[in-house]
Design a protein around this motif. Sequence first.
Motif, mmCIF file in Angstrom:
data_model
loop_
_atom_site.group_PDB
_atom_site.id
_atom_site.type_symbol
_atom_site.label_atom_id
_atom_site.label_comp_id
_atom_site.label_asym_id
_atom_site.label_seq_id
_atom_site.Cartn_x
_atom_site.Cartn_y
_atom_site.Cartn_z
ATOM 1 N N UNK A 113 0.860 -1.171 0.000
ATOM 2 C CA UNK A 113 0.000 0.000 0.000
ATOM 3 C C UNK A 113 0.900 1.225 0.000
ATOM 4 N N UNK A 114 0.458 2.274 -0.637
ATOM 5 C CA UNK A 114 1.294 3.471 -0.751
ATOM 6 C C UNK A 114 0.423 4.708 -0.547
ATOM 7 N N UNK A 115 0.983 5.703 0.128
ATOM 8 C CA UNK A 115 0.282 6.967 0.341
ATOM 9 C C UNK A 115 1.254 8.109 0.098
ATOM 10 N N UNK A 116 0.749 9.316 0.083
ATOM 11 C CA UNK A 116 1.615 10.480 -0.013
ATOM 12 C C UNK A 116 2.241 10.745 1.350
ATOM 13 N N UNK A 117 3.438 11.305 1.340
ATOM 14 C CA UNK A 117 4.198 11.533 2.575
ATOM 15 C C UNK A 117 3.399 12.340 3.592
ATOM 16 N N UNK A 118 2.672 13.369 3.131
ATOM 17 C CA UNK A 118 1.961 14.237 4.075
ATOM 18 C C UNK A 118 0.776 13.554 4.753
ATOM 19 N N UNK A 119 0.334 12.411 4.207
ATOM 20 C CA UNK A 119 -0.797 11.700 4.802
ATOM 21 C C UNK A 119 -0.386 10.599 5.772
ATOM 22 N N UNK A 120 0.898 10.280 5.813
ATOM 23 C CA UNK A 120 1.351 9.101 6.545
ATOM 24 C C UNK A 120 0.961 9.133 8.024
ATOM 25 N N UNK A 121 1.040 10.298 8.667
ATOM 26 C CA UNK A 121 0.772 10.384 10.108
ATOM 27 C C UNK A 121 -0.625 10.897 10.421
#
Length: 372
Positions: A313-321
Amino acid sequence: MSTVRRGIHLRYTFESAEPADQRGAEIENPLFDLLSALEAHGSISAAARAQQVSYRHAWSSLKHWEEILGAPLVQWEQGRRARLTPFAQRLMWAERQARVRMTPHVEALRAELARVFALADDATLQVLEIFASHDLGLPKLQTLAEECDGLHIGLRFAGSQEALRALNDGRCRVAGFHVAQDASSDSVMARAFKPLLQPGTHKLIGSHWRRQGWLWRQGETRPDSIAALRTGRWRFVSRQPESGTRLLTDHLLEQANLRPGKVPGYTTCIENTHVAVAAAIASGAADVGIGIEAAAVEAGLSFSPLVDENYFLVCLKEDLETPPLRALRERLASPAWAEALARLPGYGPARSGKVLSLTRTLPWWHFAKPKH
């Protein structure tokens, strides 16, 4: 006489009334509500009073529907009750028959919509949209997340490349894709995925591994290699272009020096999911295909492994937390997710819930060493 084209449009509305005011397969429709009132009361004025509308509104509605349907709906005779025309009677009969057949489906739909809107009133509910390559494990993750974490996953299956594009276009918060564990930097998968994933922009999250291989009917034979498909002995069912399994198959064909056009069925017999591929083979519409072991077992097919692959699964860096992504990672790392995977043939956890380095996990980037 010209043929009148008619279309069906379904819609629902929100009302302040209690849910008990509408039951079973009752679906409000202004045409059939009007015809029922006319049939019961025998006049426009009485039907209008029963529906609590004006005479003018009822009359104009009737004329509107006659124009739409291209046929008269009411027979008028001086001094007698208004009667429905034979066409209107057939229409009413057919609609009642349809409602009887639809009862369980409409009840289920109404119950599901009521549940969804009840969830919408829950301020603690978190919603996460995921576009992902087809997988039999993710619906189980969806259930686990909603039951345990109050996280509602809006899951939409798409090809791996389409899922990653949806993430980059802002159409979802998480994308799911898979790649063979032994994929090299010059593989078909690397060439397809590398432009869609950027270190520093995307964050990779481990989910699980799964096994892909040959699917064919029990008691029959399969190709002894991908190159054997060129003989035309087997009708091959493939996945849709840009899906991860299609990329994997393209990769295997490229390794065998075999062009897709030389494989019977490769560009004409196409399915969008592993389950659909298995169903096509089980029904006799195709002879062999490549898919996951769990789909073969579910359809009662024979299976022979070709590759193990990792599903990420992959997300954008700004959404990780953000809270939804943290809840997702916690659920992936939980024993419940590992137990759910253990019940699927050819599945298992693989660094589930861990944030992984793109460049170390997917060896598709080569950076020049800095000069001293």
